[in-house]
Design an enzyme around this catalytic site. Structure first.
Site, mmCIF file in Angstrom:
data_model
loop_
_atom_site.group_PDB
_atom_site.id
_atom_site.type_symbol
_atom_site.label_atom_id
_atom_site.label_comp_id
_atom_site.label_asym_id
_atom_site.label_seq_id
_atom_site.Cartn_x
_atom_site.Cartn_y
_atom_site.Cartn_z
ATOM 1 N N ARG A 208 0.846 -1.188 0.000
ATOM 2 C CA ARG A 208 0.000 0.000 0.000
ATOM 3 C C ARG A 208 0.886 1.244 0.000
ATOM 4 N NH1 ARG A 208 -3.331 -2.577 -1.832
ATOM 5 N NH2 ARG A 208 -5.439 -3.061 -1.098
ATOM 6 N N GLU A 237 -2.709 8.175 -5.147
ATOM 7 C CA GLU A 237 -3.124 7.622 -6.446
ATOM 8 C C GLU A 237 -4.504 8.144 -6.829
ATOM 9 O OE1 GLU A 237 -3.060 3.345 -6.432
ATOM 10 O OE2 GLU A 237 -1.030 3.233 -5.620
ATOM 11 N N HIS A 254 0.412 0.581 -9.890
ATOM 12 C CA HIS A 254 -0.416 -0.292 -9.036
ATOM 13 C C HIS A 254 -0.953 -1.471 -9.854
ATOM 14 C CE1 HIS A 254 -3.133 -0.226 -5.217
ATOM 15 N NE2 HIS A 254 -2.798 -1.465 -5.561
#
Length: 381
Positions: A208, A237, A254
């Site tokens: 994360r 993000e 990601h």
């Protein structure tokens, strides 16, 4: 029955179409209006499932086709009588493939072998546990840090984070994002710990983004510039820090877990959960959804070193440099946030190491334990 599904969830019609009317929307466009008349909601990590989204809806089921659940207010769903399911482990193998591809790439760039590194794994759950097993099968020395597991199972086999920072050449983060309680992971690598990383350390975050203080990491990379960062997850993000992106040796949007196998595994897990909620049999098996891989077999002869063989087989399935280059290209063309999301929405076909069969010819038989340990299917020639 109306089922709202993130547009990036594959095989949604095949799985959920027999259960009701499927409405596909971009994950960031799923809002209270979109779910007000929905009976079920199937999301990925970009959709925040909170009070502003679900209050006033007729939802009775929410499924997230992801390992992590920090984007979902599970307590709220429970209070409102909405069943929730996630997909633990669905893309864990893909994330491990990503880590191995990244480390093999860095080793080639900097002239070191993977089995010469000591790797610290922070978070030994679905992803970290598989990474630990594969690295040890490759002869890589590993240290593991997982305070919740150490508390449950006892300290044997676990180290504290400071020991990993002091003793490891590579630090891999695979923790959930936790803001409160005894095991907070928000800014787990804060400015102090980032400053304590030894020169030449590789920091890899595929867990994360908020577990790392991005500003502090940017300062270390821009200042001494003596550590290497591999970043798949980011603070803020999709509008990530462009300076940090430019300083990372490998920067990806990601997508560490974005294999077709992992995505379909996640879809199928939520499909089964929704069938159970409805009291219906799950008619589709995962194998019904998985197509044959485009590259099924690779034949190796003698003459390759173990590192060369690993890199060759890994890149035949997945080359992390492609995702790094695509992020730079799309963000230059479309801007930070739109480019980041475009990479995810239009991600190319990617399979997992386990889909590739390796046939070893004369002179290559010694590679069997190495390639099998890396996750490939190996057969003698």
């Amino acid at each position: 029955m109306r089922i709202v599904v993130d547009a990036n969830v594959p095989a949604a019609e095949a799985c959920f179409g027999e259960l009701g009317d499927v409405v596909r929307l971009a994950g960031r466009d799923i809002d209270a209006c979109a779910v007000r008349d929905a009976d079920a909601l199937v999301v990925r990590s970009v959709t925040r499932v909170d009070e502003s989204l679900v209050t006033g809806s007729r939802l009775r089921f929410v499924g997230s086709c992801t390992i992590g659940t920090d984007h979902v207010d599970e307590a709220l769903l429970s209070r409102q009588g909405i069943d929730f399911a996630s997909a633990p482990g669905c893309n864990a193998e893909a994330v491990v493939d990503y880590v191995l591809s990244s480390l093999l790439t860095l080793g080639e760039r900097h002239g070191w072998r993977l089995d010469e590194r000591r790797v610290g794994i922070v978070g030994v759950g679905n992803v970290g546990g598989r990474l630990l097993a594969r690295l040890r099968a490759l002869g890589v020395e590993c240290l593991a840090c997982d305070p919740p597991r150490a508390q449950r199972e006892g300290p044997a086999g676990f180290q504290d984070l400071e020991a990993l920072i002091d003793d490891c050449d590579v630090l891999c983060l695979h923790t959930p994002l936790i803001h409160r309680g005894p095991h907070v992971t928000h800014h787990l690598l804060d400015a102090r710990r980032i400053a304590e990383l030894a020169p030449e350390t590789v920091l890899l975050n595929a867990g994360r983004g908020d577990c790392v203080d991005g500003q502090a990491l940017r300062g270390r990379l821009a200042g001494p510039g003596d550590i290497t960062a591999v970043l798949d997850v980011w603070e803020g993000e999709p509008a990530i820090d462009p300076a940090l992106r430019d300083l990372a040796a490998i920067a990806t949007p990601h997508v560490a877990g974005y294999s077709l196998d992992g995505k379909l595994r996640g879809t199928h897990q939520i499909y089964r959960a929704l069938c159970q909620r409805l009291g219906l049999p799950a008619r589709l098996a995962l194998d019904d959804l998985l197509p044959a891989p485009p590259l099924r077999r690779l034949e190796l002869g003698g003459g390759l070193t173990s590192e060369e063989a690993l890199r060759l087989c890994a890149r035949a399935v997945f080359d992390v440099r492609r995702d790094h280059d695509r992020l730079l290209r799309e963000q230059h063309r479309q801007g930070l946030a739109r480019g980041f999301d475009a990479c995810r929405a239009n991600y190319p076909l990617r399979r997992e190491f386990a889909t590739l069969g390796i046939e070893l010819g004369e002179g290559a038989e010694d590679l069997t334990p190495l390639l099998a340990g890396a996750g490939f299917r190996v057969a003698p020639g």
